[in-house]
Design an enzyme around this catalytic site. Structure first.
Site, PDB file in Angstrom:
ATOM      1  CG  ASP A  49      13.270  77.588  59.826  1.00 22.65           C
ATOM      2  OD1 ASP A  49      13.705  77.531  60.857  1.00 22.65           O
ATOM      3  OD2 ASP A  49      12.101  77.313  59.624  1.00 22.65           O
ATOM      4  CB  ALA A 107      11.262  74.295  58.109  1.00 17.71           C
ATOM      5  CG  ASN A 130      16.946  76.679  63.710  1.00 22.50           C
ATOM      6  OD1 ASN A 130      15.900  76.349  63.211  1.00 22.50           O
ATOM      7  ND2 ASN A 130      16.808  76.333  64.992  1.00 22.50           N
ATOM      8  CD  GLN A 178       8.631  79.440  68.226  1.00 23.49           C
ATOM      9  OE1 GLN A 178       8.970  80.105  69.341  1.00 23.49           O
ATOM     10  NE2 GLN A 178       8.404  80.194  67.228  1.00 23.49           N
ATOM     11  NE  ARG A 212       6.802  76.521  65.589  1.00 25.84           N
ATOM     12  CZ  ARG A 212       7.130  75.248  65.807  1.00 25.84           C
ATOM     13  NH1 ARG A 212       6.369  74.462  66.174  1.00 25.84           N
ATOM     14  NH2 ARG A 212       8.327  75.149  65.715  1.00 25.84           N
TER      15      ARG A 212
HETATM   16  O1  MRU Z   1       8.880  80.116  63.485  1.00 28.56           O
HETATM   17  P1  MRU Z   1       8.736  78.885  63.689  1.00 28.56           P
HETATM   18  O2  MRU Z   1       8.230  78.239  64.935  1.00 28.56           O
HETATM   19  O3  MRU Z   1       8.272  78.176  62.388  1.00 28.56           O
HETATM   20  O4  MRU Z   1      10.440  78.408  63.420  1.00 28.56           O
HETATM   21  C1  MRU Z   1      10.662  76.913  63.510  1.00 28.56           C
HETATM   22  C2  MRU Z   1      12.263  76.705  63.642  1.00 28.56           C
HETATM   23  O5  MRU Z   1      13.299  77.573  63.689  1.00 28.56           O
HETATM   24  C3  MRU Z   1      12.378  75.352  63.602  1.00 28.56           C
HETATM   25  O6  MRU Z   1      13.783  75.128  64.203  1.00 28.56           O
HETATM   26  C4  MRU Z   1      12.549  74.725  62.333  1.00 28.56           C
HETATM   27  O7  MRU Z   1      11.545  75.063  61.283  1.00 28.56           O
HETATM   28  C5  MRU Z   1      12.938  73.377  62.139  1.00 28.56           C
HETATM   29  S1  MRU Z   1      11.218  72.506  62.532  1.00 28.56           S
HETATM   30  C6  MRU Z   1      11.572  70.948  62.220  1.00 28.56           C
END
Ligand code: MRU
Length: 348
Positions: A235, A52, A245, A194, A50
């Site tokens: 994202d 982005a 995000n 997370q 996971r």
């Molecule tokens: O659902 P996820 O855990 O993949 O969401 C991640 C996020 O929202 C992060 O803030 C984003 O991907 C930036 S990661 C450097």
């Protein structure tokens, strides 16, 4: 393609691609083999892989490896495989951007070369670019942090969400590396935690002082003057500076504005999507009811709500540019005024 090893993805330079199962962190560090693009699609969907930038990189390497292992393969099959990977998750545009680059969509069709050698070289350059961009964002953003600042962050944006030092968390790591005495308040980030599971894990590894809070405690800290700045990842950033995000980012932006706390989105330019005129054009992933009805992880599965409860579970939200102090990209820091002046159009 050369061997590589980052915190949550590694490749042995031959046939073995492995990813760290982020669902099991922080207590269990378990690596899983990705033997095929469909393995990688499952890992991305279930959030073992996971963040982005990481999902874009992981899907690109999975595509390369599939072609490498597959011997004779038709162009149609390679295109179809890239489509399957592209559809693993809908919101983070890095996934689509990286796969489009692998498929060389910017070239006329006759010039697209899907040989193992060519795909290896594109995948390698995607990874190296992500590492470099993380470093640039981190150095730029760290300038905004003063000695003694308390910083709030949401979700996980660090070295397990990218092949580099991270985006928002990269800035925090860089400020700490420079010797600034900082303290990080970590939103736990319901429903999938997370922040509570992953950002705490990374901060502990780096020995950066932190305090974990439930998402609904950030306003109380801001009202008490305990937060000097907020850094979050992104994202997908629309042309006008609105951005998607992790769910809960919008609420943080609203309370930051109310309390006059500077609020920054942090992302590489590959997260900008000029085809989205505003946040309204960003597709938002909706996930399973079970994630809201309870929790799961290395500790097992718990459900506290009735199994039949109706839920609403968008994985992301959109923060309007009006709430953004600036976006920190690898190419520079762009203020709200510049964003409203269409500065992101320079990326076209
Ligand atoms: O659902 P996820 O855990 O993949 O969401 C991640 C996020 O929202 C992060 O803030 C984003 O991907 C930036 S990661 C450097």
């Amino acid at each position: 393609m050369n061997k590589f090893e980052y915190l949550s993805i590694r490749y042995d330079g031959d046939d073995k691609l492995e990813v760290l199962d982020q669902r099991k962190l922080p207590d269990v560090e378990e690596w899983m083999l990705s033997n095929s693009p469909s393995d990688m699609v499952s890992y991305i969907k279930q959030l073992s892989v996971r963040g982005a930038p990481l999902i874009g990189v992981a899907a690109s390497v999975a595509l390369y490896l599939h072609v490498k292992k597959g011997g004779e393969m038709t162009r149609e099959h390679i295109i179809e495989t890239s489509q399957q990977l592209r559809q693993a998750r809908p919101t983070a545009v890095n996934l689509m951007n990286n796969l489009d680059e692998m498929m060389q969509l910017s070239l006329p069709e006759a010039e697209r070369d899907y040989s193992v050698k060519r795909l290896a070289s594109i995948a390698e350059s995607i990874i190296q670019r992500e590492v470099d961009m993380c470093l640039k964002m981190s150095q730029l953003g760290a300038q905004l942090i003063n000695d003694g600042d308390n910083i709030l962050t949401h979700c996980n944006t660090g070295a397990i969400a990218t092949p580099g030092m991270g985006t928002a968390l990269g800035i925090i790591r860089e400020a700490h590396r420079q010797g600034k005495r900082i303290h990080v308040y970590v939103d736990e980030t319901r429903p999938l935690l997370q922040g509570g599971r992953l950002t705490t894990y990374e901060l502990a590894r780096e020995k950066i002082p932190y305090t974990l809070i439930c998402d609904n405690m950030a306003a109380t800290l801001m009202a008490a003057g305990k937060i000097q700045r907020v850094f979050v990842g992104a994202d997908r950033i629309a042309r006008n500076g609105d951005f998607a995000n992790k769910i809960g980012t919008y609420s943080v932006a609203v309370i930051a504005k109310y309390h006059n706390v500077p609020f920054h989105g942090v992302a590489p330019w590959t997260t900008v999507d000029l085809s989205c005129l505003s946040g309204k054009d960003i597709p938002i992933e909706e996930r399973a009811a079970a994630e809201v009805q309870g929790a799961s992880g290395a500790f097992g599965n718990v459900r506290w709500a009735p199994a039949a409860s109706q839920t609403f579970n968008p994985a992301f939200d959109v923060t309007p540019v009006d709430l953004v102090t600036s976006h920190i990209l690898d190419t520079g820091i762009y203020t709200q005024e510049q964003l409203k002046d269409n500065v992101l159009m320079n990326f076209s």
